[in-house]
Design an enzyme around this catalytic site. Structure first.
Site, PDB file in Angstrom:
ATOM      1  N   ARG A 117      51.675  60.565 -71.213  1.00 53.06           N
ATOM      2  CA  ARG A 117      51.367  61.991 -71.186  1.00 53.06           C
ATOM      3  C   ARG A 117      49.864  62.245 -71.296  1.00 53.06           C
ATOM      4  NH1 ARG A 117      54.743  65.401 -72.122  1.00 53.06           N
ATOM      5  NH2 ARG A 117      55.774  64.513 -73.959  1.00 53.06           N
ATOM      6  N   TYR A 118      49.209  61.472 -72.163  1.00 46.44           N
ATOM      7  CA  TYR A 118      47.778  61.648 -72.395  1.00 46.44           C
ATOM      8  C   TYR A 118      47.022  60.639 -71.522  1.00 46.44           C
ATOM      9  CZ  TYR A 118      49.270  64.024 -76.728  1.00 46.44           C
ATOM     10  OH  TYR A 118      49.841  64.852 -77.654  1.00 46.44           O
ATOM     11  N   CYS A 130      68.081  52.453 -84.332  1.00 47.51           N
ATOM     12  CA  CYS A 130      67.359  52.608 -85.597  1.00 47.51           C
ATOM     13  C   CYS A 130      68.246  52.055 -86.704  1.00 47.51           C
ATOM     14  CB  CYS A 130      67.103  54.086 -85.890  1.00 47.51           C
ATOM     15  SG  CYS A 130      65.985  54.883 -84.723  1.00 47.51           S
ATOM     16  N   CYS A 134      68.458  60.030 -87.907  1.00 49.97           N
ATOM     17  CA  CYS A 134      68.035  61.328 -88.424  1.00 49.97           C
ATOM     18  C   CYS A 134      68.708  62.402 -87.587  1.00 49.97           C
ATOM     19  CB  CYS A 134      66.521  61.489 -88.292  1.00 49.97           C
ATOM     20  SG  CYS A 134      65.583  60.111 -88.995  1.00 49.97           S
ATOM     21  N   CYS A 137      66.791  64.135 -84.648  1.00 46.24           N
ATOM     22  CA  CYS A 137      66.068  63.194 -83.779  1.00 46.24           C
ATOM     23  C   CYS A 137      65.652  63.854 -82.462  1.00 46.24           C
ATOM     24  CB  CYS A 137      66.940  61.982 -83.485  1.00 46.24           C
ATOM     25  SG  CYS A 137      66.132  60.807 -82.368  1.00 46.24           S
ATOM     26  N   ARG A 139      64.747  62.397 -79.879  1.00 47.07           N
ATOM     27  CA  ARG A 139      65.220  61.579 -78.757  1.00 47.07           C
ATOM     28  C   ARG A 139      66.716  61.314 -78.842  1.00 47.07           C
ATOM     29  NH1 ARG A 139      60.517  58.453 -79.678  1.00 47.07           N
ATOM     30  NH2 ARG A 139      59.125  60.057 -78.872  1.00 47.07           N
ATOM     31  N   ASP A 298      61.045  69.702 -83.557  1.00 47.47           N
ATOM     32  CA  ASP A 298      61.210  69.923 -82.121  1.00 47.47           C
ATOM     33  C   ASP A 298      62.477  70.741 -81.841  1.00 47.47           C
ATOM     34  OD1 ASP A 298      58.912  68.546 -81.389  1.00 47.47           O
ATOM     35  OD2 ASP A 298      59.960  66.627 -81.172  1.00 47.47           O
ATOM     36  N   ASP A 335      54.747  69.848 -81.031  1.00 48.74           N
ATOM     37  CA  ASP A 335      54.746  69.101 -79.780  1.00 48.74           C
ATOM     38  C   ASP A 335      55.184  70.107 -78.720  1.00 48.74           C
ATOM     39  OD1 ASP A 335      54.481  66.932 -78.077  1.00 48.74           O
ATOM     40  OD2 ASP A 335      55.455  65.566 -79.493  1.00 48.74           O
ATOM     41  N   LYS A 342      50.770  67.237 -78.422  1.00 46.96           N
ATOM     42  CA  LYS A 342      50.710  67.770 -79.791  1.00 46.96           C
ATOM     43  C   LYS A 342      49.616  68.832 -79.896  1.00 46.96           C
ATOM     44  CE  LYS A 342      52.416  63.439 -81.574  1.00 46.96           C
ATOM     45  NZ  LYS A 342      52.421  62.692 -80.294  1.00 46.96           N
TER      46      LYS A 342
END
Ligand code: PLP
Length: 394
Positions: A117-118, A130, A134, A137, A139, A298, A335, A342
């Protein structure tokens, strides 16, 4: 005063025999709480949680290491640890503002698994697994492997892309959690990246030091140390997550010369107060971890019960800046939805700007004026030049 005590929570919900294996990462993984039956054997679930667990099966799996599970307070239905890892009914509803890919990552992948992205750095998604999941999440569309979409990292194509893209000087390994890999597998990935001359800087994003500090061994640290400069960003949301075992694991990493940062997600009912943030940030400093980002949560599907208004995050930063150690204060960011990267958010310290000066406030609300630099008057310049031509010391 913020509470900065480090406790061990073993054995907690496990029988004393479990202590023989408690410090083995493999035992922690094999004994994760990942079914409704496992959960109900240990906790009284609310109807809202039971429904959440049943819905999670085809969205984002539930899985909680015994180490992390032990941090749950049995008697507190609003326990901040519980809200992070036990699914709730609310996850089953997507608010109109939510997305399955809130940061537009899929649209920024030149190669599957590599988000560019950057201009100068990439996010390398090396696994979809993982140690625990979470509930918020970002993703969750690919993480845990139970949803419709799957992460299909194209290893060779990703390395070729990096070799052929000299503007990339920074590679961030994430996923999923890269520390689910064996030391040998991680070593091979890092060695391959280190062989690319224009890659200057490596970092790993991992919540494993928090979910499973048993994974942080002297062997892992010795391997990571070969790939310096290498930074590690951990993810901690609540002060209770920093147990004595976690502090020792972070100490091993710091002793290997790995600069440690922390990322926190601002979550309703978990850490959305200055008092909780202060305890967390102070404990992080005591673990030699520099707070890095505080993320606005997010816009991931099914997260509205965990999200806070943006103003709350700004008020938290306002309550920290000036009131505690500057090193303790993370940068609050959003984000950009759909893929803006960000974006930093700060309290407003500039009250007014006029030609020649800014009017500012400090952390206590006192007002100050700071003028722009004045040009030296030509007459003074001439006088000083003339003086400098006269003999010295007379
Ligand atoms: C967060 C992120 C990075 C790293 O950003 P920093 O501000 O340098 O920490 C890089 N790529 C993507 C896609 C990211 O989301």
């Amino acid at each position: 005063m913020s509470d900065t005590t480090f406790r061990s929570h073993a054995p907690g919900y496990w029988p004393a025999e479990a202590m023989h294996h408690w410090n083995e990462a493999r035992w922690q993984l094999r004994n994760r709480v990942d079914s409704l039956a496992d959960l109900e054997a240990r906790l009284n679930l609310s109807d809202v949680e039971r429904a959440g667990v049943l819905l999670a099966g085809n969205k984002l799996a539930m899985s909680i290491t015994p180490h992390f599970f032990n941090l749950i307070d049995r008697d507190d239905p609003g326990c901040p640890i519980r809200r992070q890892v036990i699914p709730r009914l609310e996850e089953g509803w997507s608010a109109p503002e939510e997305y399955s890919d809130p940061c537009g990552e899929d649209a920024h992948m030149p190669v599957p698994g590599l988000v560019h992205r950057y201009p100068d750095r990439v996010l390398f998604l090396v696994t979809d697994r993982c140690a625990s999941y979470c509930r918020y999440c970002t993703r969750s569309r690919v993480v845990s492997g139970v949803g419709e979409q799957h992460l299909e990292t194209q290893w060779e194509a990703a390395f070729k892309y990096l070799e052929g893209t000299p503007q990339v000087r920074d590679v961030l390994l994430s996923g999923g959690d890269p520390l689910v890999f064996s030391d040998e597998r991680l070593d091979r990935i890092l060695t391959r990246l280190r062989a690319i001359p224009h890659i200057e800087f490596l970092r790993i994003g991992s919540r494993i030091p928090i979910f499973m500090p048993q994974r942080i061994t002297p062997g892992l640290c010795a391997m990571l140390k070969k790939h310096h400069p290498l930074f590690l960003s951990i993810h901690t949301n609540h002060p209770r997550e920093l147990t004595s075992e976690v502090r020792d694991a972070l100490g091993l990493l710091a002793d290997a010369g790995i600069p440690l940062g922390n990322q926190t997600v601002l979550l309703r009912g978990v850490n959305d107060s200055v008092a909780v943030q202060k305890s967390l940030l102070h404990k992080l400093l005591m673990c030699r971890v520099r707070p890095y980002y505080l993320y606005q949560c997010d816009l991931i599907n099914g997260s509205s019960h965990l999200r806070t208004p943006v103003a709350d995050g700004i008020a938290i930063i306002d309550g920290l800046r000036g009131h505690t150690t500057g090193y303790a204060i993370p940068q609050f960011v959003i984000d950009g939805p759909g893929g803006g990267g960000k974006i930093p958010l700060n309290p407003q310290y500039i009250i007014d700007t006029t030609p020649g000066k800014v009017t500012l406030r400090n952390y206590e609300g006192a007002v100050f004026e700071y003028p722009d630099p004045s040009p030296m008057p030509p007459a003074v310049r001439h006088r000083l030049l003339a003086q400098s031509h006269q003999p010295q010391g007379v």
